[in-house]
Design a protein around this motif. Structure first.
Motif, PDB file in Angstrom:
ATOM      1  N   LYS A  71     -43.573 -36.685  -9.808  1.00  0.00           N
ATOM      2  CA  LYS A  71     -44.023 -37.546 -10.912  1.00  0.00           C
ATOM      3  C   LYS A  71     -42.840 -38.240 -11.574  1.00  0.00           C
ATOM      4  N   GLU A  72     -41.735 -37.512 -11.710  1.00  0.00           N
ATOM      5  CA  GLU A  72     -40.519 -38.135 -12.229  1.00  0.00           C
ATOM      6  C   GLU A  72     -39.953 -39.112 -11.203  1.00  0.00           C
ATOM      7  N   GLY A  73     -40.060 -38.749  -9.939  1.00  0.00           N
ATOM      8  CA  GLY A  73     -39.588 -39.632  -8.874  1.00  0.00           C
ATOM      9  C   GLY A  73     -40.329 -40.952  -8.835  1.00  0.00           C
ATOM     10  N   GLU A  74     -41.629 -40.914  -9.133  1.00  0.00           N
ATOM     11  CA  GLU A  74     -42.411 -42.149  -9.170  1.00  0.00           C
ATOM     12  C   GLU A  74     -41.907 -43.072 -10.273  1.00  0.00           C
ATOM     13  N   LYS A  75     -41.581 -42.490 -11.428  1.00  0.00           N
ATOM     14  CA  LYS A  75     -41.063 -43.282 -12.541  1.00  0.00           C
ATOM     15  C   LYS A  75     -39.739 -43.951 -12.149  1.00  0.00           C
ATOM     16  N   ILE A  76     -38.887 -43.192 -11.479  1.00  0.00           N
ATOM     17  CA  ILE A  76     -37.582 -43.716 -11.069  1.00  0.00           C
ATOM     18  C   ILE A  76     -37.756 -44.835 -10.052  1.00  0.00           C
ATOM     19  N   ALA A  77     -38.650 -44.621  -9.084  1.00  0.00           N
ATOM     20  CA  ALA A  77     -38.876 -45.615  -8.032  1.00  0.00           C
ATOM     21  C   ALA A  77     -39.433 -46.917  -8.589  1.00  0.00           C
ATOM     22  N   GLN A  78     -40.201 -46.824  -9.664  1.00  0.00           N
ATOM     23  CA  GLN A  78     -40.847 -47.997 -10.243  1.00  0.00           C
ATOM     24  C   GLN A  78     -40.025 -48.622 -11.368  1.00  0.00           C
ATOM     25  N   SER A  79     -38.866 -48.057 -11.669  1.00  0.00           N
ATOM     26  CA  SER A  79     -38.030 -48.587 -12.747  1.00  0.00           C
ATOM     27  C   SER A  79     -36.866 -49.379 -12.174  1.00  0.00           C
ATOM     28  N   GLY A  80     -36.684 -50.579 -12.702  1.00  0.00           N
ATOM     29  CA  GLY A  80     -35.558 -51.409 -12.289  1.00  0.00           C
ATOM     30  C   GLY A  80     -34.474 -51.484 -13.349  1.00  0.00           C
ATOM     31  N   ARG A  81     -34.538 -50.612 -14.347  1.00  0.00           N
ATOM     32  CA  ARG A  81     -33.587 -50.649 -15.461  1.00  0.00           C
ATOM     33  C   ARG A  81     -32.228 -50.088 -15.069  1.00  0.00           C
ATOM     34  N   GLY A  82     -31.212 -50.548 -15.801  1.00  0.00           N
ATOM     35  CA  GLY A  82     -29.889 -49.974 -15.654  1.00  0.00           C
ATOM     36  C   GLY A  82     -28.857 -50.871 -15.011  1.00  0.00           C
ATOM     37  N   LEU A  83     -27.602 -50.685 -15.422  1.00  0.00           N
ATOM     38  CA  LEU A  83     -26.431 -51.325 -14.832  1.00  0.00           C
ATOM     39  C   LEU A  83     -26.348 -52.837 -15.043  1.00  0.00           C
ATOM     40  N   THR A  84     -27.068 -53.363 -16.012  1.00  0.00           N
ATOM     41  CA  THR A  84     -26.931 -54.783 -16.334  1.00  0.00           C
ATOM     42  C   THR A  84     -26.293 -54.911 -17.716  1.00  0.00           C
ATOM     43  N   TRP A  85     -25.763 -56.106 -18.009  1.00  0.00           N
ATOM     44  CA  TRP A  85     -25.013 -56.276 -19.265  1.00  0.00           C
ATOM     45  C   TRP A  85     -25.882 -56.143 -20.498  1.00  0.00           C
ATOM     46  N   CYS A 124     -37.030 -49.039  -6.341  1.00  0.00           N
ATOM     47  CA  CYS A 124     -37.461 -48.953  -4.940  1.00  0.00           C
ATOM     48  C   CYS A 124     -38.550 -49.981  -4.602  1.00  0.00           C
ATOM     49  N   TYR A 125     -39.389 -50.294  -5.593  1.00  0.00           N
ATOM     50  CA  TYR A 125     -40.499 -51.230  -5.378  1.00  0.00           C
ATOM     51  C   TYR A 125     -40.010 -52.634  -5.025  1.00  0.00           C
ATOM     52  N   ASN A 126     -38.752 -52.937  -5.352  1.00  0.00           N
ATOM     53  CA  ASN A 126     -38.228 -54.269  -5.045  1.00  0.00           C
ATOM     54  C   ASN A 126     -38.156 -54.531  -3.546  1.00  0.00           C
ATOM     55  N   GLY A 134     -38.932 -35.978  -3.834  1.00  0.00           N
ATOM     56  CA  GLY A 134     -40.232 -35.379  -4.069  1.00  0.00           C
ATOM     57  C   GLY A 134     -41.345 -36.413  -3.966  1.00  0.00           C
ATOM     58  N   TYR A 135     -41.086 -37.581  -4.510  1.00  0.00           N
ATOM     59  CA  TYR A 135     -42.057 -38.678  -4.453  1.00  0.00           C
ATOM     60  C   TYR A 135     -42.340 -39.068  -3.003  1.00  0.00           C
ATOM     61  N   LEU A 136     -41.323 -39.016  -2.154  1.00  0.00           N
ATOM     62  CA  LEU A 136     -41.494 -39.388  -0.745  1.00  0.00           C
ATOM     63  C   LEU A 136     -42.195 -38.311   0.080  1.00  0.00           C
ATOM     64  N   PHE A 137     -42.004 -37.035  -0.298  1.00  0.00           N
ATOM     65  CA  PHE A 137     -42.462 -35.957   0.581  1.00  0.00           C
ATOM     66  C   PHE A 137     -43.621 -35.121   0.051  1.00  0.00           C
ATOM     67  N   ASP A 138     -43.802 -35.030  -1.254  1.00  0.00           N
ATOM     68  CA  ASP A 138     -44.846 -34.146  -1.789  1.00  0.00           C
ATOM     69  C   ASP A 138     -46.231 -34.632  -1.341  1.00  0.00           C
ATOM     70  N   PRO A 139     -47.073 -33.740  -0.807  1.00  0.00           N
ATOM     71  CA  PRO A 139     -48.418 -34.122  -0.350  1.00  0.00           C
ATOM     72  C   PRO A 139     -49.283 -34.705  -1.462  1.00  0.00           C
TER      73      PRO A 139
END
Length: 208
Positions: A96-110, A122-124, A194-199
């Motif tokens: 569930k946390e992995g899904e949030k990370i995969a769907q978030s594009g935030r970070g590393l910008t000015w 990841c969705y990009n 976990g997002y990639l492998f959990d059933p």
């Protein structure tokens, strides 16, 4: 040409990527130009404008330069040495946390604050869940990733290594070096795994 492009061209003398890669003087001049012309704002470090050795080589290949295959393999092996396996030996985290990370594009910008939690974006490039309506296609679909591949140690290590530093497989891969470049933490990578492998993850549960 834009002003900055003209400035770079003047410093580099329109050097080709490969010629630049082997010219320490041009490297030094470019770094000096970046240091003088740009500033770090927030968490966007100006040093990110300086190409690493394998990035220079990939730019040369993109420009049609001839590159010694032995050099390509040498740099790929160097990237392979950057792989760090899970410190506790466990590859899978909370999907569930992995899904949030995969769907978030935030970070590393000015515009991001230093305490901004980076996303994977990841969705990009990938389809993750077959029910998604919008996703990128630069990379392959990851729908059903664990369902189709299983979760053997070999498969888990392959996926971990790909996320940590895909350049260890393909030196000029478009995929970011999520672990090696410090984009995601070890725990975040575990959660994406976990997002990639959990059933129960939509990646596998919604795959038909």
């Amino acid at each position: 040409m834009k002003p900055i492009t003209l400035a770079l061209a003047g410093v580099l003398g329109f050097a080709t990527p490969l010629a630049w890669a082997g010219n320490a003087d041009l490297d030094a001049k470019f770094k000096e130009l970046v240091d003088r012309s740009f500033k770090t704002t927030g968490i966007a470090q100006k040093e990110r404008m300086i190409q690493l050795d394998f990035q220079k080589l990939c730019s040369a290949l993109e420009a049609g330069e001839k590159v010694d295959p032995k050099k390509i393999e040498e740099l790929r092996q160097a990237q392979e040495q950057t792989i760090r396996w899970p410190s506790d030996g466990k590859f899978l985290g909370n999907w569930k946390e992995g899904e949030k990370i995969a769907q978030s594009g935030r970070g590393l910008t000015w515009t991001d604050n230093p305490d901004t939690v980076n996303g994977g974006g990841c969705y990009n490039c990938h389809q993750m869940d077959q029910k998604e309506l919008s996703y990128g296609n630069i990379g392959p679909s990851l729908s059903g990733y664990g369902k189709l591949r299983g979760n053997s140690e070999e498969v888990l290590k392959y996926a971990w290594r790909q996320i940590w530093n895909s350049k260890s497989f393909n030196l000029c891969s478009s995929m970011p070096r999520f672990g090696d470049a410090g984009i995601l933490t070890e725990q975040q990578i575990k959660d994406v795994m976990g997002y990639l492998f959990d059933p129960e993850s939509p990646v596998n549960k919604n795959h038909k």
